[in-house]
Design a protein around this motif. Structure first.
Motif, PDB file in Angstrom:
ATOM      1  N   GLU A  46      66.168  45.603  41.234  1.00  0.00           N
ATOM      2  CA  GLU A  46      66.969  44.920  42.474  1.00  0.00           C
ATOM      3  C   GLU A  46      66.234  43.529  42.449  1.00  0.00           C
ATOM      4  O   GLU A  46      67.252  42.650  42.772  1.00  0.00           O
ATOM      5  CB  GLU A  46      66.556  45.587  43.635  1.00  0.00           C
ATOM      6  N   LYS A  47      64.965  43.299  42.436  1.00  0.00           N
ATOM      7  CA  LYS A  47      64.626  41.867  42.281  1.00  0.00           C
ATOM      8  C   LYS A  47      65.221  40.989  41.359  1.00  0.00           C
ATOM      9  O   LYS A  47      65.691  39.805  41.581  1.00  0.00           O
ATOM     10  CB  LYS A  47      63.167  41.953  42.315  1.00  0.00           C
ATOM     11  N   GLU A  48      65.349  41.548  39.984  1.00  0.00           N
ATOM     12  CA  GLU A  48      65.854  40.759  39.163  1.00  0.00           C
ATOM     13  C   GLU A  48      67.245  40.449  39.255  1.00  0.00           C
ATOM     14  O   GLU A  48      67.780  39.232  38.929  1.00  0.00           O
ATOM     15  CB  GLU A  48      65.676  41.504  37.661  1.00  0.00           C
ATOM     16  N   THR A  77      70.788  34.477  42.778  1.00  0.00           N
ATOM     17  CA  THR A  77      70.623  33.225  43.596  1.00  0.00           C
ATOM     18  C   THR A  77      70.181  32.022  42.874  1.00  0.00           C
ATOM     19  O   THR A  77      69.735  30.765  43.591  1.00  0.00           O
ATOM     20  CB  THR A  77      69.590  33.526  44.694  1.00  0.00           C
ATOM     21  N   ARG A 125      70.701  28.107  46.413  1.00  0.00           N
ATOM     22  CA  ARG A 125      71.062  29.539  46.926  1.00  0.00           C
ATOM     23  C   ARG A 125      72.552  29.519  47.679  1.00  0.00           C
ATOM     24  O   ARG A 125      73.102  30.517  47.457  1.00  0.00           O
ATOM     25  CB  ARG A 125      69.921  29.755  47.797  1.00  0.00           C
ATOM     26  N   SER A 166      72.102  43.439  44.753  1.00  0.00           N
ATOM     27  CA  SER A 166      72.708  42.599  43.681  1.00  0.00           C
ATOM     28  C   SER A 166      74.159  42.798  43.824  1.00  0.00           C
ATOM     29  O   SER A 166      74.802  43.407  44.169  1.00  0.00           O
ATOM     30  CB  SER A 166      72.453  43.189  42.008  1.00  0.00           C
ATOM     31  N   ASN A 216      63.020  48.879  42.546  1.00  0.00           N
ATOM     32  CA  ASN A 216      62.712  47.971  43.304  1.00  0.00           C
ATOM     33  C   ASN A 216      62.643  46.530  42.092  1.00  0.00           C
ATOM     34  O   ASN A 216      63.189  45.606  42.512  1.00  0.00           O
ATOM     35  CB  ASN A 216      61.349  47.996  43.659  1.00  0.00           C
ATOM     36  N   LEU A 217      62.095  46.658  40.858  1.00  0.00           N
ATOM     37  CA  LEU A 217      61.962  45.403  39.987  1.00  0.00           C
ATOM     38  C   LEU A 217      63.356  44.987  39.845  1.00  0.00           C
ATOM     39  O   LEU A 217      63.653  43.820  39.540  1.00  0.00           O
ATOM     40  CB  LEU A 217      60.945  45.878  39.096  1.00  0.00           C
ATOM     41  N   GLU A 255      68.682  40.106  42.183  1.00  0.00           N
ATOM     42  CA  GLU A 255      68.668  39.106  43.232  1.00  0.00           C
ATOM     43  C   GLU A 255      68.339  37.703  42.627  1.00  0.00           C
ATOM     44  O   GLU A 255      69.081  36.732  43.013  1.00  0.00           O
ATOM     45  CB  GLU A 255      67.635  39.257  44.275  1.00  0.00           C
ATOM     46  N   ARG A 256      67.528  37.619  41.533  1.00  0.00           N
ATOM     47  CA  ARG A 256      67.189  36.429  41.258  1.00  0.00           C
ATOM     48  C   ARG A 256      68.089  35.769  40.455  1.00  0.00           C
ATOM     49  O   ARG A 256      68.493  34.645  40.436  1.00  0.00           O
ATOM     50  CB  ARG A 256      66.097  36.588  40.116  1.00  0.00           C
ATOM     51  N   ARG A 311      66.793  54.586  42.632  1.00  0.00           N
ATOM     52  CA  ARG A 311      65.822  54.659  43.789  1.00  0.00           C
ATOM     53  C   ARG A 311      65.236  55.730  44.049  1.00  0.00           C
ATOM     54  O   ARG A 311      64.012  55.873  44.467  1.00  0.00           O
ATOM     55  CB  ARG A 311      66.675  53.936  45.057  1.00  0.00           C
TER      56      ARG A 311
END
Ligand code: PLP
Length: 438
Positions: free
Chosen positions: A26-28, A34, A419, A2, A23-24, A30-31, A15
């Protein structure tokens, strides 16, 4: 990874401790990085605000209020909460503040307990016209245990105030039903609220006037929307929408008697221990909102909303009430395409990296799970530094995605362009509010 430094810091620790949740998160991160956030009730809180929430303040029970707690060890919490209260009072120019509501709906629940008896009548705008579920929806406590009567908008397309509040009708409804409480302040209303006019009506029918400024609190704090004071007796709000603080609620008043009633109704009436980590973060957010950069930010939020609304109008969409005075707009999709629903639009735009919510337009013939519109707001996109040129690009992308009926070739291309743009506007890369970056 992020781009916001707090989420990155936390992830480094998490981590090892809990890779599954890390992990989740981190994905959020990134969401959020972008995609373009156009949900009108969302924002990107600053790293300082997020940092305050992730601290040892969460460990403490501080039931009660500063100087009158039910637990020992509250010495620093008393100071933090007192600072949050003082900053809220100067931000909104009022005498009393309660910073403990866990959310906007919690603040409203306590308000009902403080001011009404079960079965009492209150007046509000209906959810389907832009109101909030805590203003009398049948499945909400406010609609189940109390008696809501709703005042209308102007529904006549020929009327110059089409889709704006019909103040004469507000008065008629209030004189007919004599509500104890008159509520104004909404979730999907793009126009300025005339608090003075509401007060005249409240005085005439003998109601307490309540403004729920959950959506517009940041604009109000910055002087970019008229203040509910001195007209409203009581004010509730969230702290996480335009105000750009942590997720939470806030109560404000100039009336000492009403302040005492609310305080008791919140604790012990409806809540237990306050979320002290969130109250710490509220203090930080109020401090940010007191700075001159915050006014410039709110001005840009409005400029961007107007730019987006007119760019969409030029491309054949209809903006409910013909435009916007604040941070949000309701886009009526029907003039563009009779078949297009808000639900389809929301899904196709998300595929393209543009996040919004389906929303009924006033008098919408479609059910709430479909709707004929979407609600768009500019607070979050403005935080990351977007200005008028980016609003025009967003309008282009929305038109391309929706006229293609969500075709994969189009949404895929727009997703890459979104993006790329987001990559040039990292949300909080410097740790400074975007408005301060200039
Ligand atoms: C968002 C909102 C609320 C509720 O806030 P929560 O924090 O989600 O409980 C209350 N009133 C209005 C008008 C809102 O828009």
């Amino acid at each position: 990874m992020s781009s916001d430094p707090i989420t990155s810091d936390v992830l480094a620790l998490l981590r090892d401790a809990d890779p599954e949740i890390a992990n989740l998160i981190e994905k959020e991160g990134e969401r959020q990085d972008t995609t373009i956030e156009l949900i009108a009730s969302e924002n990107h809180a600053s790293p300082a605000v997020m940092h305050a929430m992730g601290t040892c303040l969460t460990n403490k029970y501080a039931e009660g209020y500063p100087g009158a707690r039910y637990y020992g060890g509250c010495v620093w919490h008393d100071q933090i909460e007192t600072i949050a209260i003082d900053r809220a009072r100067s931000l909104f120019g009022c005498a009393f503040a309660n910073v403990q509501p866990h959310s906007g709906a919690q603040a409203n629940a306590a308000l009902f307990l403080a001011l009404l008896q079960p079965g009492d009548t209150f007046a509000s705008l209906e959810l389907s016209d832009g109101g909030h579920l805590s203003h009398g929806l049948k499945v909400n406590m406010s609609g189940k245990w109390f008696n809501p009567v709703h005042y209308p908008l102007h529904y006549d397309t020929a009327h110059p105030d089409f889709e704006r509040i019909d103040y004469d009708a507000v008065e008629r409804v209030c004189m007919a039903h004599k509500p104890k409480l008159l509520m104004c302040g909404y979730s999907a209303y793009p126009r300025e609220i005339d608090f003075k006019r509401f007060r005249e009506i409240a005085d005439k029918c003998g109601a307490i006037l309540h403004a729920d400024i959950a959506h517009i609190a940041g604009l109000v704090a910055a002087g970019e929307h008229p203040s509910p004071f001195p007209h409203c007796h009581v004010v509730t709000t969230t702290t996480h929408k335009t105000l750009r603080g942590p997720r939470g609620g806030l109560f404000l008043t100039n009336d000492e008697d009403l302040a005492k009633k609310f305080n008791r109704a919140l604790f012990p009436g409806t809540q237990g221990g306050p979320l002290m980590h969130v109250i710490g973060a509220k203090a930080v957010a109020f401090g940010e909102a007191l700075k001159p950069e915050f006014k410039r930010y709110q001005q840009q939020v409005k400029v961007n909303a107007k730019a987006l609304a007119s760019a969409l109008t030029e491309r054949g969409f209809r903006i409910s009430s013909g435009g916007t005075d604040n941070h949000l707009m309701l886009v009526d999709l029907r003039p563009k395409s009779a078949e297009l629903t808000g639900a389809d639009a929301e899904r196709w735009m998300e595929n393209a990296g543009i996040i919004c919510n389906k929303n009924g337009v006033p008098q919408d013939p479609r059910p709430p799970k479909q709707t004929s519109g979407v609600r768009l707001g500019t607070p979050a996109a403005t935080t990351r530094g977007f200005r008028e040129p980016e609003m025009a690009r967003i309008a282009d992308w929305i038109e391309q995605v929706l006229t293609s009926a969500g075709a994969a070739s189009v949404t895929g291309r727009v997703r890459e362009e979104v993006r790329e743009l987001c990559g040039r506007y990292p949300i909080w890369s410097t740790g400074e509010p975007a408005a301060a970056r200039g």
